[in-house]
Write an enzyme that holds these catalytic residues in place. Structure first.
Site, PDB file in Angstrom:
ATOM      1  N   GLY A 172      17.645  77.418 -33.616  1.00 31.10           N
ATOM      2  CA  GLY A 172      15.895  77.376 -33.886  1.00 31.10           C
ATOM      3  C   GLY A 172      15.574  78.267 -35.292  1.00 31.10           C
ATOM      4  CB  VAL A 202      18.895  81.363 -35.691  1.00 30.83           C
ATOM      5  CG1 VAL A 202      17.394  81.700 -36.330  1.00 30.83           C
ATOM      6  CG2 VAL A 202      18.938  82.088 -34.420  1.00 30.83           C
ATOM      7  CE  LYS A 203      16.227  76.302 -42.750  1.00 30.85           C
ATOM      8  NZ  LYS A 203      15.874  74.908 -43.811  1.00 30.85           N
ATOM      9  CB  THR A 204      16.319  83.940 -40.194  1.00 28.89           C
ATOM     10  OG1 THR A 204      15.212  83.635 -40.969  1.00 28.89           O
ATOM     11  CG2 THR A 204      17.005  84.271 -41.287  1.00 28.89           C
ATOM     12  CG  ASP A 251      19.707  74.871 -43.790  1.00 24.78           C
ATOM     13  OD1 ASP A 251      19.645  73.013 -43.887  1.00 24.78           O
ATOM     14  OD2 ASP A 251      18.797  74.023 -42.770  1.00 24.78           O
TER      15      ASP A 251
END
Ligand code: R5P
Length: 294
Positions: A172, A202-204, A251
């Site tokens: 996500g 999750v990427k944030t 990332d």
């Protein structure tokens, strides 16, 4: 036909050695099925528990981004330094050698270009095609607070259901609209919603105040998004702080491929993520590689 070995006298049952029951190395991932864990182990390095993902999916909404005009020329030489590659299936099929043996995180949502409302995305890959491409995960943008918030959340939950069926984890990606405040309160909300609704990681974005509360309140691994290009030392500092404050990796896109020396930069990021180099040490490493043109 093999010989029947039932007449063999001794068998090594190792009765004094209990069967191993080793927990899976990633947070929140212990109860996942074997195929799901195996795919996550293609994204995250089991030795360090961390990942350096290289994000090159920008073209899915903004066309040939600076640094990605010729992925064959500029990006393919970086592949040996990435633990995983985040990209579209178009670039994967046309440009990435099939001998690439690490994790592929396929961009699985899309629709609007930069000329339109970005949150109006839909699912853009059939998970059957993701299986055909042998991907390690599917990435979907989630626009919490955005105009098409519910639609984007449903894109994610649909992909989670299909991913669970096929054994493919879902990443996500928290997308922040222009008018939204990038603070810990917002990212805690967005990351937690992704995890509660089934995202496997999750990427944030990193934030200076309270990032550790974002990672602490998210029950699955968080990878830090790179964001706009910063001076190399600042990008290394950001990655360092994110890891110290609980991120399971990074990332990064523009901060690597728009660097003056992309190969040196991704190797310096690896030092921070996998070997806990301090930002200054990693920057010196970057400069030495850059001057050697490595
Ligand atoms: C971000 O949400 C998108 O997936 C981007 O296309 C990309 O991954 C961003 O990478 P970066 O901000 O590090 O250039």
């Amino acid at each position: 036909m093999p010989d029947v070995d039932s007449t063999k006298e001794s068998k090594e049952y190792c009765l004094d050695i209990p069967a191993r029951n080793t927990p899976f190395f990633l947070k929140g991932s212990n109860s996942l099925d074997w195929g799901m864990q195996n795919r996550l182990a293609r994204v995250f390095n089991p030795a360090s528990g961390k990942t350096v993902m290289l994000a090159i999916d920008h073209g899915y909404f903004q066309g040939p981004t600076s640094g990605l005009e010729r992925i064959d020329v500029r990006i393919v030489p970086l592949l040996p330094f990435a633990d995983a590659l985040m990209l579209t299936r178009g670039i994967l099929r046309t440009t990435i050698p099939a001998s690439f043996g690490k994790g592929i995180v396929i961009r699985a949502s899309g629709g609007p270009s930069i000329l339109k409302e970005l949150s109006n995305e839909q699912i853009a890959v059939d998970p059957e095609d993701a299986v055909r491409l042998n991907v390690a995960a599917m990435a979907v943008q989630v626009f919490i607070g955005g105009e098409f918030e519910t639609q984007s959340v449903h894109n994610m939950t649909r992909l989670v259901d299909l991913g669970n069926r096929y054994g493919i984890p879902v990443l996500g990606v928290t997308a922040v609209g222009k008018d939204m405040t990038r603070d810990a309160r917002y990212f805690r909300l967005a990351c937690r919603i992704c995890a509660e609704l089934g995202a496997h990681f999750v990427k944030t974005y990193y934030i200076e105040e309270g990032f550790e509360t974002v990672t602490a309140s998210c029950p699955v691994p968080i990878v830090m998004a790179g964001g706009k290009k910063l001076p190399e030392i600042e990008a290394l500092e950001m990655a360092y702080k994110a890891i110290q404050e609980g991120a399971a990796g990074v990332d990064m896109g523009r901060n690597i491929f728009q660097s003056d020396a992309p190969a040196a930069m991704i190797q310096a990021v690896r030092k921070v993520v996998h070997e806990r180099f301090k930002p200054k040490e990693a920057f010196e490493f970057y400069q030495s590689l850059k001057s050697d043109k490595k």
